[in-house]
Each structure stands twice: as C-alpha cells, then as structure tokens.
Design a protein around this motif. Structure first.
Motif, short mmCIF file in Angstrom:
data_model
loop_
_atom_site.label_atom_id
_atom_site.label_comp_id
_atom_site.label_asym_id
_atom_site.label_seq_id
_atom_site.Cartn_x
_atom_site.Cartn_y
_atom_site.Cartn_z
N ASP A 24 -21.13 18.86 -5.35
CA ASP A 24 -21.61 17.78 -6.21
C ASP A 24 -21.05 17.90 -7.62
N ALA A 25 -20.78 19.14 -8.06
CA ALA A 25 -20.13 19.32 -9.36
C ALA A 25 -18.72 18.74 -9.33
N LEU A 26 -18.01 18.97 -8.25
CA LEU A 26 -16.68 18.38 -8.10
C LEU A 26 -16.76 16.85 -8.12
N ALA A 27 -17.73 16.32 -7.39
CA ALA A 27 -17.87 14.87 -7.33
C ALA A 27 -18.23 14.27 -8.68
N SER A 28 -18.91 15.05 -9.52
CA SER A 28 -19.32 14.55 -10.84
C SER A 28 -18.21 14.68 -11.88
N GLY A 29 -17.06 15.29 -11.50
CA GLY A 29 -15.94 15.35 -12.43
C GLY A 29 -15.53 16.74 -12.87
N LYS A 30 -16.17 17.77 -12.36
CA LYS A 30 -15.77 19.13 -12.73
C LYS A 30 -14.57 19.52 -11.87
N LYS A 31 -13.40 19.16 -12.34
CA LYS A 31 -12.17 19.33 -11.57
C LYS A 31 -11.33 20.51 -12.03
N THR A 32 -11.83 21.27 -13.00
CA THR A 32 -11.11 22.44 -13.51
C THR A 32 -11.85 23.70 -13.10
N VAL A 33 -11.10 24.72 -12.71
CA VAL A 33 -11.71 26.00 -12.37
C VAL A 33 -10.95 27.11 -13.08
N ILE A 34 -11.71 28.01 -13.66
CA ILE A 34 -11.15 29.17 -14.35
C ILE A 34 -11.16 30.35 -13.40
N VAL A 35 -10.02 31.01 -13.27
CA VAL A 35 -9.90 32.22 -12.45
C VAL A 35 -9.69 33.40 -13.39
N PRO A 36 -10.75 34.20 -13.65
CA PRO A 36 -10.64 35.29 -14.60
C PRO A 36 -10.30 36.62 -13.89
N THR A 37 -9.39 37.38 -14.49
CA THR A 37 -9.04 38.69 -13.94
C THR A 37 -9.42 39.77 -14.95
N GLY A 38 -10.10 40.79 -14.47
CA GLY A 38 -10.57 41.87 -15.35
C GLY A 38 -9.91 43.18 -15.03
N GLY A 39 -10.68 44.10 -14.46
CA GLY A 39 -10.13 45.40 -14.11
C GLY A 39 -11.21 46.47 -14.09
N VAL A 40 -10.91 47.55 -13.41
CA VAL A 40 -11.76 48.74 -13.41
C VAL A 40 -10.86 49.91 -13.80
N GLU A 41 -11.08 50.46 -15.00
CA GLU A 41 -10.17 51.46 -15.55
C GLU A 41 -10.90 52.35 -16.54
N GLN A 42 -10.27 53.44 -16.88
CA GLN A 42 -10.85 54.32 -17.90
C GLN A 42 -10.82 53.63 -19.26
N ASN A 43 -11.90 53.81 -20.01
CA ASN A 43 -12.03 53.14 -21.31
C ASN A 43 -12.61 54.08 -22.36
N GLY A 44 -12.05 55.25 -22.47
CA GLY A 44 -12.58 56.17 -23.44
C GLY A 44 -13.91 56.76 -22.99
N PRO A 45 -14.55 57.56 -23.83
CA PRO A 45 -15.74 58.31 -23.41
C PRO A 45 -17.05 57.53 -23.42
N TYR A 46 -17.04 56.30 -23.92
CA TYR A 46 -18.31 55.61 -24.17
C TYR A 46 -18.52 54.33 -23.36
N VAL A 47 -17.45 53.74 -22.86
CA VAL A 47 -17.54 52.39 -22.30
C VAL A 47 -17.35 52.43 -20.79
N ALA A 48 -18.22 51.70 -20.07
CA ALA A 48 -18.15 51.66 -18.62
C ALA A 48 -16.79 51.15 -18.13
N ALA A 49 -16.41 51.61 -16.94
CA ALA A 49 -15.08 51.32 -16.41
C ALA A 49 -14.85 49.82 -16.19
N GLY A 50 -15.90 49.05 -16.03
CA GLY A 50 -15.75 47.61 -15.82
C GLY A 50 -15.74 46.80 -17.10
N LYS A 51 -15.29 47.37 -18.20
CA LYS A 51 -15.40 46.70 -19.51
C LYS A 51 -14.79 45.31 -19.50
N HIS A 52 -13.60 45.15 -18.90
CA HIS A 52 -12.95 43.83 -18.92
C HIS A 52 -13.78 42.80 -18.15
#
Length: 261
Positions: free
Chosen positions: A34-62
């Motif tokens: 129904d969102a498509l039918a109402s005009g939401k025709k754009t989709v964002i595909v976000p890419t992050g990562g799981v990596e080391q991020n120093g001693p304080y930040v969780a690996a899924g920071k992105h």
C-alpha cells in the motif's frame, strides 16, 4: 485444502491500520504494497559493517549509525522506504587476514559476494515496484561495490525511467568533521579508529554501544580529547549531525535523479 495452505490474495484488503515506519522489515507485506501504491517509489539500501572500532564502540557501529541516518533520509525524501541494513561488507582479506580482519569481531565478504548481494537485493526491490533504488554506505570499503552495481543496474533500468543510484556524498567524513569543528569541537586524532561524529550519533541511538557508563567509571569518557559530557548535550549534537547528513544526502539524491548520466 485448509486455509493455512492457501496463498493470500495479493490484492486483498489490509485489515488493520498501517504502522508509521519507513523500515521495510518492520512493515507487513500489505503495508509495503500500500505504501508503493500511495507513491513511495524510492527505496534506500544502506550498507554498514561489523568490524573492530577501537576499545569503546560496539562492532556494529556503522549499522547503528544507519539506524538514525537512513530513517532521517527516507523521511526527508518523503516518498521512500528503507531496506534492511546490510550488515556484512568487505572488511579485508579473510585468509590470511588483512585490514579489519586482523581483529576479532570482524566479518568480511569477498568483493564479488558483496556485489552479488547488492544486485539481488536491488533487483528484488525493483521487481516489487520501487522505481528508484538508492545505495548509501557508512564505511569506506563499501563504496566501490555500490558504485559498480548501481551503474550496472542504472544502465539496465534507465530506458524505462527507473534508476539505481550510488550516493557518495552520504559518506563524507571530512564534511562531518568540518560540521563538528564549526560547532566548537576540536578533536585530536588518537589513532584508535574512532571519532566524535561516530560517538555522538551512537550516543543518541544507544549509549550502551559506546560503553558510556563503563567509561565514566574508568575515567575514559572522552574521544580524541573531547569530553562526552554532558551526555544529553553530546546526544543532541549527534541528532543534529544526523539531520545534517540527511540534508546533504537528500540534496545529492535529488541532483542525481534530475541528471542525465
């Protein structure tokens, strides 16, 4: 045949009110239809990562950052939904390990695997009726693959008026640093793969992911010599930075959609 064995009618009426979310994974198939039918025709595909991020930040920071920025971008565009964040991206050679793969927590993809994943996700979304597929990535190693796949798909789709776009302006760390400096934050790089732009946004999303309480107890609640205090003020800065990133990204998307590559 029992009712459980029957496929639902793709044109069936949605029996409940829709939820206010831009995240496809949080919506029912009827809500997305129904969102498509109402005009939401754009989709964002976000890419992050799981990596080391120093001693304080969780690996899924992105991925945490994208929870805030991708939603802000979709809401500012007004006609967009957001695909699930792709959490696995190229992070270095797996065997023998290079780059982030030298550190536990990191999960890496071969570049060919990554590009195949991007392509299949984009093709799936396009098949459902999204006319503009927008790739954004919150890590350096993500960028080339998104650019390659977007160009391949854009060449296929443009004749029908549909688009696949990669938006490099989203991941402009120099711009984020300038934005913070203009607000009085002067960082000194401590060389631990971490910075205030990251921690301020994550502070607004989930302070536990930057181990704020543990760092306060250990007297380590600063990043690049900037004190993470008062926490509410730093989180407010993070929310404002998210809106700045959204402004920059939406402007870049609109420029590309209006251009003839």
């Amino acid at each position: 045949m029992s009712e459980r064995g029957l496929a639902p009618d793709p044109a069936g009426q949605r029996p409940i009110a829709t939820r206010d979310s831009v995240w496809i994974e949080e919506l029912t198939w009827m809500e997305v239809r129904d969102a498509l039918a109402s005009g939401k025709k754009t989709v964002i595909v976000p890419t992050g990562g799981v990596e080391q991020n120093g001693p304080y930040v969780a690996a899924g920071k992105h991925n945490l950052i994208l929870r805030a920025t991708a939603e802000a971008i979709a809401r500012k565009l007004g006609d967009a939904l957001v695909a699930p964040i792709i959490p696995f991206v190229p992070e270095g050679q797996i065997d023998p390990p290079t780059s982030h793969m030298r550190y536990p927590s990191t999960i890496s993809l071969e570049e060919s695997t990554y590009q195949a994943l991007l392509k299949d996700i984009a093709r799936s979304l396009h098949a459902h009726g999204f006319r503009n597929v927008i790739f954004i990535g919150d890590s350096k190693n993500n960028q080339d693959g998104m650019n390659i796949v977007a160009k391949q798909l854009d060449d296929l789709w443009r004749t029908s008026g549909d688009r696949a776009l990669f938006v490099p302006e989203y991941y402009d760390w120099d711009d984020r640093s300038r934005w913070l400096r203009a607000r009085g934050f002067q960082e000194v790089d401590e060389g631990i793969h971490d910075e205030l732009s990251v921690e301020s946004i994550i502070m607004a999303v989930d302070p536990t992911a930057i181990r704020l309480a543990e760092r306060q107890a250990a007297g380590r609640d600063s990043i690049n010599r900037v004190k993470l205090a008062p926490p509410d003020s730093i989180a407010k800065t993070g929310r404002e930075l998210v809106q700045h990133i959204a402004d920059v990204t939406v402007a870049a998307i609109q420029r590309q959609l209006q251009s003839q590559r």
